[in-house]
Design an enzyme around this catalytic site. Structure first.
Site, PDB file in Angstrom:
ATOM      1  N   TYR A 118       0.859  -1.193   0.000  1.00  0.00           N
ATOM      2  CA  TYR A 118       0.000   0.000   0.000  1.00  0.00           C
ATOM      3  C   TYR A 118       0.891   1.237   0.000  1.00  0.00           C
ATOM      4  O   TYR A 118       1.889   1.298   0.726  1.00  0.00           O
ATOM      5  CB  TYR A 118      -0.900   0.035   1.243  1.00  0.00           C
ATOM      6  CG  TYR A 118      -1.650   1.344   1.391  1.00  0.00           C
ATOM      7  CD1 TYR A 118      -2.922   1.499   0.846  1.00  0.00           C
ATOM      8  CD2 TYR A 118      -1.071   2.439   2.031  1.00  0.00           C
ATOM      9  CE1 TYR A 118      -3.602   2.696   0.945  1.00  0.00           C
ATOM     10  CE2 TYR A 118      -1.738   3.649   2.130  1.00  0.00           C
ATOM     11  CZ  TYR A 118      -3.003   3.782   1.585  1.00  0.00           C
ATOM     12  OH  TYR A 118      -3.667   4.976   1.675  1.00  0.00           O
ATOM     13  N   GLU A 206      -3.680   7.632  -3.998  1.00  0.00           N
ATOM     14  CA  GLU A 206      -3.589   6.362  -3.272  1.00  0.00           C
ATOM     15  C   GLU A 206      -3.377   5.220  -4.256  1.00  0.00           C
ATOM     16  O   GLU A 206      -4.142   5.072  -5.216  1.00  0.00           O
ATOM     17  CB  GLU A 206      -4.865   6.132  -2.468  1.00  0.00           C
ATOM     18  CG  GLU A 206      -4.819   4.884  -1.592  1.00  0.00           C
ATOM     19  CD  GLU A 206      -6.108   4.703  -0.807  1.00  0.00           C
ATOM     20  OE1 GLU A 206      -6.053   4.670   0.425  1.00  0.00           O
ATOM     21  OE2 GLU A 206      -7.180   4.587  -1.436  1.00  0.00           O
TER      22      GLU A 206
END
Length: 398
Positions: A118, A206
Site C-alpha cells: 500500500y 492512493e
C-alpha cells in the site's frame, strides 16, 4: 473531485507513474476487443465506480459471490465478465447498501505479482506537509490496517523547503523490506507521485495495491486520485474528467447555486451561514440526541433565491424529519434568510417541524417576517435551545 481508476492511471502516467496497459469498455464486445488488442494471456476486468473495495463487493441480486474485479484468460471471458457487470449495481463497503450502477469496465493486462503493498500520498494538516503512508498490507483498506495494526503503517513527511528527496523513498523502501533494484524503482515511483500530486493540485493519491513484480518493477495495480475542487479552475482538462453520474444529485444541484452541501445519514436538516457554525450546529444536534441529515452552508452573501434553493434542497431528502435553521447575521442579513425560508416553506408545502434561530443584522425584522408568515415555525432563543427544540419536535412527530 474524484475520478475513475482508469482516468487516475491516465493522468498519473503522464507524470511517470508506472501503470499497466489497459482500455475502457462500455459494452461486452468492446471488452473482448480490448483484451485482444492488448495482447497477452491474462487480463483483469474491473468495474469502474467511485468507490473502493470493488473486488470484495457483490452485485445486487447476484449470489455467485463474484465481485467487481475478475481475472480472465481469454477475450471471450473478458466479454462475459463485462456482460455480468455492466448495468448491474455493485455494492461495496464504501457505497453502502444502495450500491452504484456499473456503466463501464476497465480491461487491463495481467502481470506477475511478487508482492502487494500500500502507498498513499496525502496532506498532513497537523504538520502542513505532504506525507507518504505505506504498508505491507497491500489490497487492504488503510483504515482497517490502522485500526488493527497501527505500527504497520510507515509515514514519511516531506519538508516543503527541500521537496521530495531520494532518501524519503529509501526510507519507505527499507521499511517495506524491499531490496536491490526494487528500492531504486520505488524511489522513482514515489518521485513521480509527488510531481503528479503537486502538478495537479491533488488532495489524495492512493495506490492500493502497489505491486512489486517478479521482475523487480514497481507498478500501480489500482489508483485513486482526488483533486482540490478549489484549484480546478487551473486544470480544465482534469475538470473535464468529472463523472456527475457518480456524485450525489443534491450536492451537484447545490454546487450550481453556490451552496456548500454534503448529504449525511441523519434526519434533521441543517441550514447555516458559515462552515464553522455549521459544524457546531451538527455537533450540538448530536449532543441533544439527534442526527444531522446534511452539512449546508449558505455563505455570507446569500440571496433570497439561494436561501429558497437551499431550503428546497434539504426537503428533497426523504429522510429529513425536521429542519434547524441557524443564522448568525453579519453580511448575511436575518431578514433575507427569513424571506427565503418563508418562500420555500410555502412553495414546498412544509410538513416537518421547523426550528429557526436568528441572531445579528436585522434580527428583529427577520423574526417579524417569520412570526407573521402564518407558518408553524418554532422560534429559538439560542443554539442550544434550537437544538433541543428540533430534536424534541422530531421525536414527538415520529
Amino acid at each position: 473531485m474524484n475520478i475513475h481508476e482508469y482516468q487516475a492511471k491516465q493522468v498519473l502516467a503522464k507524470y511517470g507513474v508506472a501503470v499497466l496497459d489497459g482500455a475502457i469498455a462500455y459494452t461486452p464486445d468492446e471488452a473482448g476487443r480490448a483484451a485482444r488488442d492488448l495482447g497477452g494471456t491474462a487480463w483483469v476486468v474491473k468495474a469502474q465506480i467511485h468507490a473502493g473495495g470493488r473486488g470484495k463487493g457483490h452485485f445486487a441480486g447476484d449470489e455467485s459471490g463474484k465481485g467487481g474485479v475478475r481475472v480472465v484468460t481469454s477475450p471471450e471471458q473478458a466479454a462475459e465478465a463485462a456482460k455480468a457487470m455492466l448495468g448491474q449495481v455493485l455494492v461495496t463497503r464504501q457505497t453502502g447498501p444502495a450500491g452504484r450502477e456499473v456503466k463501464r469496465v476497465y480491461v487491463e493486462k495481467g502481470c506477475d505479482i511478487a508482492r502487494e503493498l500500500y502507498l498513499g500520498l496525502v496532506i498532513d494538516r497537523a504538520q502542513s506537509r505532504l506525507t507518504f503512508m505505506a504498508s505491507t498490507e497491500g489490497g487492504m483498506e488503510i483504515e482497517e490496517v490502522a485500526a488493527r495494526s497501527p505500527d504497520a503503517i510507515l509515514k514519511v513527511a516531506i519538508d516543503p523547503a527541500t521537496g521530495f528527496q531520494p532518501f524519503h523513498g529509501r526510507r519507505i523502501a527499507f521499511g517495506l523490506g524491499l531490496e536491490g533494484k526494487q528500492v531504486a524503482a520505488l524511489v522513482r515511483f514515489m518521485a513521480a507521485m509527488v510531481d503528479a500530486f503537486l502538478g495537479l493540485d491533488c488532495s489524495v493519491v492512493e495506490i492500493n495495491p502497489l505491486v512489486i513484480t517478479k521482475g523487480a518493477e514497481v507498478v500501480a495495480l489500482d489508483a485513486k486520485v482526488s483533486f482540490d475542487d478549489n484549484a480546478l479552475f487551473r486544470h480544465k482538462d482534469v475538470e473535464a474528467l468529472r463523472d456527475e453520474t457518480e456524485e450525489d444529485p443534491g450536492e451537484l444541484e447545490a454546487a450550481r447555486h453556490g451552496l456548500n452541501y454534503i448529504k449525511l445519514d441523519g434526519n434533521i436538516g441543517c441550514m447555516v451561514n458559515g462552515a464553522g457554525l455549521a459544524m457546531a450546529t451538527m455537533d450540538i444536534i448530536k449532543l441533544y440526541g439527534g442526527a444531522p441529515a446534511n452539512f449546508l452552508d449558505v455563505g455570507g452573501g446569500a440571496t433570497r433565491e439561494r436561501v429558497t434553493t437551499a431550503f428546497k434542497l434539504i426537503l428533497s431528502d426523504p429522510h429529513v424529519e425536521g429542519i434547524l435553521v441557524n443564522i448568525f447575521g453579519g453580511i448575511m442579513r436575518c431578514d433575507v434568510i427569513a424571506e427565503g425560508v418563508v418562500a420555500a416553506a410555502r412553495e414546498v408545502s412544509l410538513n416537518v417541524p421547523l426550528v429557526v434561530r436568528l441572531e445579528g443584522t436585522n434580527v428583529d425584522l427577520g423574526k417579524k417576517i417569520l412570526s407573521q408568515s402564518g407558518l408553524p415555525i418554532i422560534a429559538a432563543d439560542n443554539l442550544a435551545d434550537a437544538a433541543e427544540k428540533v430534536v424534541t419536535a422530531v421525536k414527538e412527530a415520529q
